[in-house]
Every structure is written in C-alpha cells, then in structure tokens.
Design an enzyme around this catalytic site. Sequence first.
Site, PDB file in Angstrom:
ATOM      1  N   SER A  53       0.763  -1.406   0.055  1.00 16.53           N
ATOM      2  CA  SER A  53      -0.262   0.229   0.216  1.00 16.53           C
ATOM      3  C   SER A  53       1.337   1.405   0.251  1.00 16.53           C
ATOM      4  O   SER A  53       2.054   1.207  -0.091  1.00 16.53           O
ATOM      5  CB  SER A  53      -0.685   0.357   1.175  1.00 16.53           C
ATOM      6  OG  SER A  53      -1.151   1.423   1.978  1.00 16.53           O
ATOM      7  N   TYR A  60      -1.615  -1.206  10.471  1.00 19.01           N
ATOM      8  CA  TYR A  60      -1.772  -1.076   8.721  1.00 19.01           C
ATOM      9  C   TYR A  60      -0.678  -0.861   8.248  1.00 19.01           C
ATOM     10  O   TYR A  60       0.178  -1.486   7.847  1.00 19.01           O
ATOM     11  CB  TYR A  60      -3.145  -1.015   8.355  1.00 19.01           C
ATOM     12  CG  TYR A  60      -3.042  -1.327   6.777  1.00 19.01           C
ATOM     13  CD1 TYR A  60      -4.094  -2.455   6.363  1.00 19.01           C
ATOM     14  CD2 TYR A  60      -2.850   0.425   5.722  1.00 19.01           C
ATOM     15  CE1 TYR A  60      -4.678  -2.324   4.926  1.00 19.01           C
ATOM     16  CE2 TYR A  60      -2.952   0.105   4.455  1.00 19.01           C
ATOM     17  CZ  TYR A  60      -3.902  -1.245   4.132  1.00 19.01           C
ATOM     18  OH  TYR A  60      -4.332  -1.344   2.193  1.00 19.01           O
TER      19      TYR A  60
HETATM   20  N1  LIG Z   1      -8.887  -0.434  -1.993  1.00 18.57           N
HETATM   21  C1  LIG Z   1      -7.569  -0.027  -1.502  1.00 18.57           C
HETATM   22  O1  LIG Z   1      -7.757   1.229  -1.240  1.00 18.57           O
HETATM   23  C2  LIG Z   1      -6.171  -0.409  -1.519  1.00 18.57           C
HETATM   24  C3  LIG Z   1      -5.313   0.507  -1.257  1.00 18.57           C
HETATM   25  C4  LIG Z   1      -3.827   0.149  -1.113  1.00 18.57           C
HETATM   26  C5  LIG Z   1      -4.216  -1.632  -0.673  1.00 18.57           C
HETATM   27  N2  LIG Z   1      -4.681  -1.634  -0.448  1.00 18.57           N
HETATM   28  C6  LIG Z   1      -4.757  -3.920  -0.179  1.00 18.57           C
HETATM   29  O2  LIG Z   1      -5.346  -3.985  -1.425  1.00 18.57           O
HETATM   30  C7  LIG Z   1      -5.700  -5.514  -0.951  1.00 18.57           C
HETATM   31  C8  LIG Z   1      -7.065  -6.282  -1.817  1.00 18.57           C
HETATM   32  O3  LIG Z   1      -7.652  -5.332  -0.995  1.00 18.57           O
HETATM   33  P1  LIG Z   1      -9.019  -5.159  -1.763  1.00 18.57           P
HETATM   34  O4  LIG Z   1      -9.187  -3.447  -1.750  1.00 18.57           O
HETATM   35  O5  LIG Z   1      -9.457  -5.581  -3.168  1.00 18.57           O
HETATM   36  O6  LIG Z   1     -10.136  -5.114  -0.193  1.00 18.57           O
HETATM   37  P2  LIG Z   1     -10.976  -6.107   0.234  1.00 18.57           P
HETATM   38  O7  LIG Z   1     -11.856  -6.170   0.691  1.00 18.57           O
HETATM   39  O8  LIG Z   1     -12.166  -6.101  -1.063  1.00 18.57           O
HETATM   40  O9  LIG Z   1     -10.243  -7.408  -0.164  1.00 18.57           O
HETATM   41  C9  LIG Z   1      -9.764  -7.920   0.483  1.00 18.57           C
HETATM   42  C10 LIG Z   1      -9.867  -9.611   0.702  1.00 18.57           C
HETATM   43  O10 LIG Z   1      -8.803 -10.044   1.906  1.00 18.57           O
HETATM   44  C11 LIG Z   1      -9.857 -11.601   2.296  1.00 18.57           C
HETATM   45  N3  LIG Z   1      -9.277 -11.672   3.923  1.00 18.57           N
HETATM   46  C12 LIG Z   1     -10.022 -11.409   4.713  1.00 18.57           C
HETATM   47  N4  LIG Z   1     -10.194 -11.629   5.707  1.00 18.57           N
HETATM   48  C13 LIG Z   1      -9.202 -12.608   5.078  1.00 18.57           C
HETATM   49  C14 LIG Z   1      -8.914 -13.324   6.554  1.00 18.57           C
HETATM   50  N5  LIG Z   1      -9.144 -13.631   7.409  1.00 18.57           N
HETATM   51  N6  LIG Z   1      -7.979 -14.967   5.777  1.00 18.57           N
HETATM   52  C15 LIG Z   1      -7.651 -14.823   4.260  1.00 18.57           C
HETATM   53  N7  LIG Z   1      -8.181 -13.915   3.330  1.00 18.57           N
HETATM   54  C16 LIG Z   1      -8.528 -12.829   4.098  1.00 18.57           C
HETATM   55  C17 LIG Z   1     -11.070 -11.250   1.309  1.00 18.57           C
HETATM   56  O11 LIG Z   1     -11.414 -12.689   1.386  1.00 18.57           O
HETATM   57  C18 LIG Z   1     -10.780 -10.379   0.754  1.00 18.57           C
HETATM   58  O12 LIG Z   1     -11.025 -10.856  -1.173  1.00 18.57           O
HETATM   59  C19 LIG Z   1      -5.577  -5.125   0.482  1.00 18.57           C
HETATM   60  O13 LIG Z   1      -4.117  -5.942   0.956  1.00 18.57           O
HETATM   61  C20 LIG Z   1      -5.334  -4.178   1.072  1.00 18.57           C
HETATM   62  O14 LIG Z   1      -4.492  -3.476   2.189  1.00 18.57           O
HETATM   63  C21 LIG Z   1      -5.934  -1.594  -0.953  1.00 18.57           C
END
Ligand SMILES: NC(=O)c1ccc[n+]([C@@H]2O[C@H](COP(=O)([O-])OP(=O)(O)OC[C@H]3O[C@@H](n4cnc5c(N)ncnc54)[C@H](O)[C@@H]3O)[C@@H](O)[C@H]2O)c1
Length: 260
Positions: free
Chosen positions: A142, A155
């Site tokens: 991130s 985080y």
């Molecule tokens: N969306 C943003 O703005 C953003 C920005 C920077 C980084 N990220 C990172 O991107 C990645 C994906 O996030 P996203 O934005 O698609 O959000 P999201 O909430 O759609 O996806 C999160 C994923 O994590 C999985 N997850 C949650 N709890 C879990 C558990 N206990 N065991 C196994 N898997 C689990 C879920 O199945 C889900 O598919 C994450 O690592 C997040 O930190 C997202």
Amino acid sequence: MSTTHCALVTGATQGIGLAIATRLAEAGHDVVLHGIEPLSEGQAVAHALAQRTGQQTTYVPADLRDPQAASALWAQAAKALRTPDILVNNAGIQHTCPVQDFPTERWDAILAINLSAAFMTMRSAVPAMRAQGWGRIVNIASVHGLVASVNKTAYLAAKHGLVGLSKGVALETATDGITVNCICPGWTDTPIIAPQIEARAQALGGNRDAAIRDLLREKQPNQTLLPPGRIGDVAVFLCSDAAAGITGVSLPVDGGWTAQ
Ligand SMILES: NC(=O)c1ccc[n+]([C@@H]2O[C@H](COP(=O)([O-])OP(=O)(O)OC[C@H]3O[C@@H](n4cnc5c(N)ncnc54)[C@H](O)[C@@H]3O)[C@@H](O)[C@H]2O)c1
C-alpha cells in the site's frame, strides 16, 4: 507463444485480488483463487473466470488469521490444481482507530493476514520456485507501506513490514530466476475503503460522492479512485519476462500520493 504459468492469488474473490486473478487469466495463466467464502461460493467465482478466459482455475478457502492455514495454503493450492510458480499475496484487512484505543484483537488480525501470512506463503513457495529456476512473487502492500496516515498504526506496521520482508526475500532469491516485488496502491475502488468513505460522509452530512472527493483531495493528486484492474495490469507486468530484471521494488500505483 508465451508460457502458461500457474498463479496462487490470495483474497481473490473480490476487489483487487479478483482483478489480479482476472488479468492473470486473461494473460493466459491458470489461477488458484483463495478466499474466505465457503467452497461452493468460491468455486462459482473461479468457474466464471474459467468460462470467460478458457484458463484452468480453482478455489481454495483458508482463514489467514490461522498460521497453520497460512503455512498450508501453498500445498493446498498445488493439490487443488498444480504447483504454482506465481504467488500474489493480496489478502488484507483494515481497521482505523487512534493508537490509544486500538483493540489488540484487530492489531493481531491485521498483522496475521497482511504480514505473517505473506511470510508463510513465501516460505512455502521459494523452494519450489528455486527448484524450477523461475518464480514471481507480487505482494500487495500500500502507499501505507511507504508513508503514514493517522489512525492506521496496525496497517502501517503490517504494510511497512511487508515492504521490508519483500526486499529480504528478493535478495535471498536474486540468483534463482525469482523476482519479489510489492505494488503500493493508493485509494482503489474496493470494499475495504467503504468504512472510511462512510465515516467521511457522516462528517459531511451524508454525501458519499462529496466524501470520496474529500478523501482524494487530501492525499491522491490525480483525484480519481483507481479501478482495481489498474493494479491487475501492473501485477501482470511484474510477472512478465519484461520485468525479469525488477526485484526488491515497491512500486506505487497511487495517482501521485507518494510524490508529495
Ligand atoms: N482498496 C484500496 O484503496 C487499497 C489501497 C492500498 C492497498 N490495498 C490492499 O489491497 C489488498 C486487497 O484489498 P481490496 O482493496 O481488494 O479489499 P477487499 O476488502 O475487497 O479484499 C480483501 C481481501 O482479503 C481477504 N481476507 C479478508 N479477511 C481474510 C482472512 N481472515 N483470511 C484470508 N483472507 C482474508 C478477503 O477475502 C478479500 O478478498 C489488501 O491487502 C489491501 O490492504 C487496498
């Protein structure tokens, strides 16, 4: 014709993970999707992707708060389809709260899913990748692996940790045909940011669009929520031959956030 590889993508049934799984399948790779949904729900997502792309896909469930489940995931994926040679650690959760009130249970869960699980899957993956002389590891960190914001201590610790962990594994595998890199997204349009949008909307009288504009104005110079496919495209690039010389890098895909 390009080689068909097999990818394990964690957290792949929605959001950025699904976009990465989709782009990898569209690029001609087979994909093991991981998630926390029951088998039938996850298999339906995997099946739809196979139907659309013609690639082999399957689904494996695992709660990555459990270290044993995280350690077993690589072998589970190999058994479900075949030994992967691409690993995408994408699963992650968020909780925002001032440090003095931060619940220990949320700290533990964030560190387990966002950081320790990536250590455990990489520990499993490296010997198999090394044996075949080719491997790609892409960790979804991130902007918060590079810079800080308030109320995100767990985080920040996990994502800064993931950036450091990835550099270490990159150095240990640098002569083995393996690359290890992080993608560092800014605000991306997925469910994980919904609570933060809702909190900002409440502060602004309930207007969701105004809340998104306000969050973007604060941090993300391109003023646009990233579509998850943008992260998928970069993941496919990092898995390509063109990126064979890139390892140990943490690449911001953040609309200019970390340029400030
Ligand atoms: N969306 C943003 O703005 C953003 C920005 C920077 C980084 N990220 C990172 O991107 C990645 C994906 O996030 P996203 O934005 O698609 O959000 P999201 O909430 O759609 O996806 C999160 C994923 O994590 C999985 N997850 C949650 N709890 C879990 C558990 N206990 N065991 C196994 N898997 C689990 C879920 O199945 C889900 O598919 C994450 O690592 C997040 O930190 C997202």
